[in-house]
Design a protein around this motif. Structure first.
Motif, mmCIF file in Angstrom:
data_model
loop_
_atom_site.group_PDB
_atom_site.id
_atom_site.type_symbol
_atom_site.label_atom_id
_atom_site.label_comp_id
_atom_site.label_asym_id
_atom_site.label_seq_id
_atom_site.Cartn_x
_atom_site.Cartn_y
_atom_site.Cartn_z
ATOM 1 N N UNK A 129 -129.753 21.189 8.159
ATOM 2 C CA UNK A 129 -130.424 22.183 9.000
ATOM 3 C C UNK A 129 -130.714 23.456 8.208
ATOM 4 N N UNK A 130 -129.699 23.921 7.488
ATOM 5 C CA UNK A 130 -129.871 25.155 6.719
ATOM 6 C C UNK A 130 -130.958 24.964 5.654
ATOM 7 N N UNK A 131 -130.889 23.831 4.966
ATOM 8 C CA UNK A 131 -131.851 23.545 3.903
ATOM 9 C C UNK A 131 -133.263 23.440 4.486
ATOM 10 N N UNK A 132 -133.385 22.712 5.585
ATOM 11 C CA UNK A 132 -134.695 22.546 6.229
ATOM 12 C C UNK A 132 -135.284 23.902 6.587
ATOM 13 N N UNK A 133 -134.474 24.723 7.222
ATOM 14 C CA UNK A 133 -134.974 26.034 7.642
ATOM 15 C C UNK A 133 -135.436 26.869 6.460
ATOM 16 N N UNK A 134 -134.642 26.837 5.393
ATOM 17 C CA UNK A 134 -135.017 27.627 4.205
ATOM 18 C C UNK A 134 -136.352 27.159 3.616
#
Ligand code: F6P
Length: 538
Positions: A129-134
């Motif tokens: 999730x964090x990676x996707x958002x970034x």
């Protein structure tokens, strides 16, 4: 505990089904509908956003009764319990089978070797999730400081087909990122993709459960070499990420430790899109939509686990499929989605179904003398109506077909949707009823032409009518087929979760590859030897 090992053909229900088949195999669906005005309702399961009508099958209430008895006799209930409780049901590989854990809520408990795997699953989901958002928000940048515009998924089989199918299916929900899939060892594939890429703004996602697969590693190396023509070595850490169980090999490839998304050996490749293997899905449609896909699958898991078999969608579909495969001796099944978004759905299912159930040794290690895995194929309607439908309607082969349709279209063009749906409904009606000689004559046909215009009908179909193509409903649909595969594997007494059949060709290919650079060749059959020499002569 291991899976039950019942030979289905030695059960009482199998014998009953054989006798029953002899009695009813020539009955026409048209007559079955005429005899029972409640037939359509009796053979329909309404669940959630799904309306599954299996009444257009060559079954009676007795057929279903005997098939359900078969499910009991092969101890399907115990097998389902074994799968969901993390037992080592992939016995030939010594692994549990827990793709269902990947889509379960955080509070669920799934144990492998006594350890609850849910915390690990949610840690990886959080990382995704964090990676996707970034990436989607443009906070994570390429080596020259520009936001990413393109994502390349490098993988094959389960590390390609699931993500590729879902990204295509959820195109409507896509963000600004352009996704590409490189899978084939054919160098023309990767080079055609390279033509479309800018090294400054491309993110590479290498997906390989084993990180030993020839195709994936070759393609990854080719892309890395191309990338390094314009980027410094340190840029790999910014722009290459990997999904794998083989952390050591990933690191050896040069991927930064922070850029590794782990998966686990209790997730089979063809059932892995729910894990970090689905990272490209998450990047393409956003993590929220990816999570909805998982939630939909989880709903289907709950249905499959808890619903009585008579109204259990995957179980009923699996039983009907066994009925045609083993009694009518149908060789193949078609899957026809009336949605262009699902144009890769049959290709995706081919791996799921045929790699899982294309087996000829039973769970006791004995050769099998009955039919197992069906051949699966299909294309979206209405296109396929103008391609292979002729053979389904008037050919000599019996081809049971699943028709998948969505009540609502996504772009809301009702005129098109009505036309699409009229075709969707008309085809299964035509396959059921056919057209008699009398009807052909009544339409004005005369003389020698009449027999050519007759349709026998009596062609079986399931209609899987779903409210709308949402991430959640797609999750339910995929999980439905996953469970169907499992049920059939249990009935056929085979191991559905190994794939030794793909190994022999790989071994021989690696031997042949070495021979290309040698003057002598190994021992081959005369045909292969000629072909090899022909290739070498150029
Ligand atoms: O074709 C065999 C197979 O092992 C599939 O089961 C798997 O999905 C595919 O190769 C790719 O494997 P990996 O993810 O390990 O590269």
């Amino acid at each position: 505990m291991s899976l039950p090992t019942v030979n289905p053909t030695e059960t009482n229900s199998w014998k009953k089904l054989q006798e029953h088949y002899n009695k009813i195999n020539s009955l026409h669906l048209k007559d079955l509908f005429a005899q029972d005005t409640k037939r359509a309702d009796k053979f329909t399961i309404k669940w959630d956003d799904f309306y599954v009508d299996f009444s257009k099958n060559r079954i009676t209430e007795d057929t279903l009764k005997y098939l359900l008895e078969l499910a009991d006799e092969v101890k399907l209930k115990d097998a389902i319990k074994s799968q969901f409780s993390g037992e080592i049901i992939n016995q030939t590989e010594g692994r549990a089978v827990l793709h269902t854990a990947l889509r379960a809520p955080k509070s669920a408990v799934f144990k492998v070797d006594g350890v609850n795997v849910m915390p690990e699953i949610y840690a990886v989901k959080q990382k995704m999730e964090a990676f996707t958002n970034e990436v989607v928000n443009g906070e994570r940048k390429g080596f020259t400081g520009k936001a990413f515009t393109d994502v390349v998924n490098i993988g094959i089989g389960g590390s390609d087909l699931g993500p590729a199918m879902v990204v295509e299916a959820l195109q409507f929900y896509k963000n600004q990122l352009t996704t590409h899939f490189v899978s084939n060892i054919d160098g023309d594939h990767v080079n055609e993709v390279i033509k479309k890429l800018n090294p400054e703004t491309t993110l590479f996602v290498i997906v390989s459960k084993t990180f030993t697969t020839q195709e994936t590693l070759s393609n990854a190396n080719t892309l890395k070499a191309w990338f390094l023509k314009s980027a410094p070595e340190a840029a790999i850490a910014k722009q290459f990420v990997a999904v794998s169980t083989n952390i050591q090999n990933v690191k050896a490839f040069g991927i930064d430790e922070n850029n590794i998304f782990p998966m686990w050996d209790w997730v089979g490749g063809r059932f892995s899109l729910w894990s970090a293997v689905g990272l490209t899905i998450s990047l393409a449609v956003g993590f929220k939509n990816f999570d909805s896909l998982l939630q939909g699958a989880n709903k289907m898991d709950e249905h499959f686990k808890n619903e009585g078999f008579k109204t259990n969608i995957p179980v009923v579909l699996a039983l009907i499929s066994v009925w045609y495969n083993n009694f009518f001796k149908a060789e193949s099944e078609a899957v026809i989605p009336y949605s262009q978004y699902l144009n890769q759905f049959a290709t995706y299912l081919q791996q799921g179904i045929m790699e899982s159930n294309g087996k000829s040794v039973d769970r006791n290690g004995n050769p099998i003398n009955y039919q197992t895995g069906t051949i699966i194929w299909g294309e979206p309607g209405s296109n396929s109506q103008h391609a292979f439908f002729q053979l389904i309607h008037q050919g000599t082969k019996l081809i049971p077909a699943d028709f998948i349709g969505f009540v609502k279209s996504l772009h809301g063009n009702q005129e098109h949707q009505d036309k699409l749906m009229s075709n969707f409904l008309a085809q299964t009606e035509a396959l059921l009823n056919g057209k008699t000689k009398a009807e052909v004559i009544a339409e004005g046909a005369t003389g020698d032409l009449i027999p050519f215009k007759v349709f026998q009908g009596n062609k079986p179909t399931n209609t899987i009518f779903i409210n709308k193509l949402t991430p959640e409903n797609l999750g339910k649909l995929i999980a439905m087929y996953e469970h169907k595969i499992f049920v059939q594997g249990i009935i056929w007494n085979i191991f559905s979760y190994d794939q030794f059949g793909v190994e022999l060709g790989k071994q021989l290919a690696s031997k042949i590859l070495q021979e290309f650079n040698k003057s002598s060749t190994n021992k081959h059959d005369a045909s292969t030897l000629n072909l090899l020499n022909y290739y070498k002569s150029y």
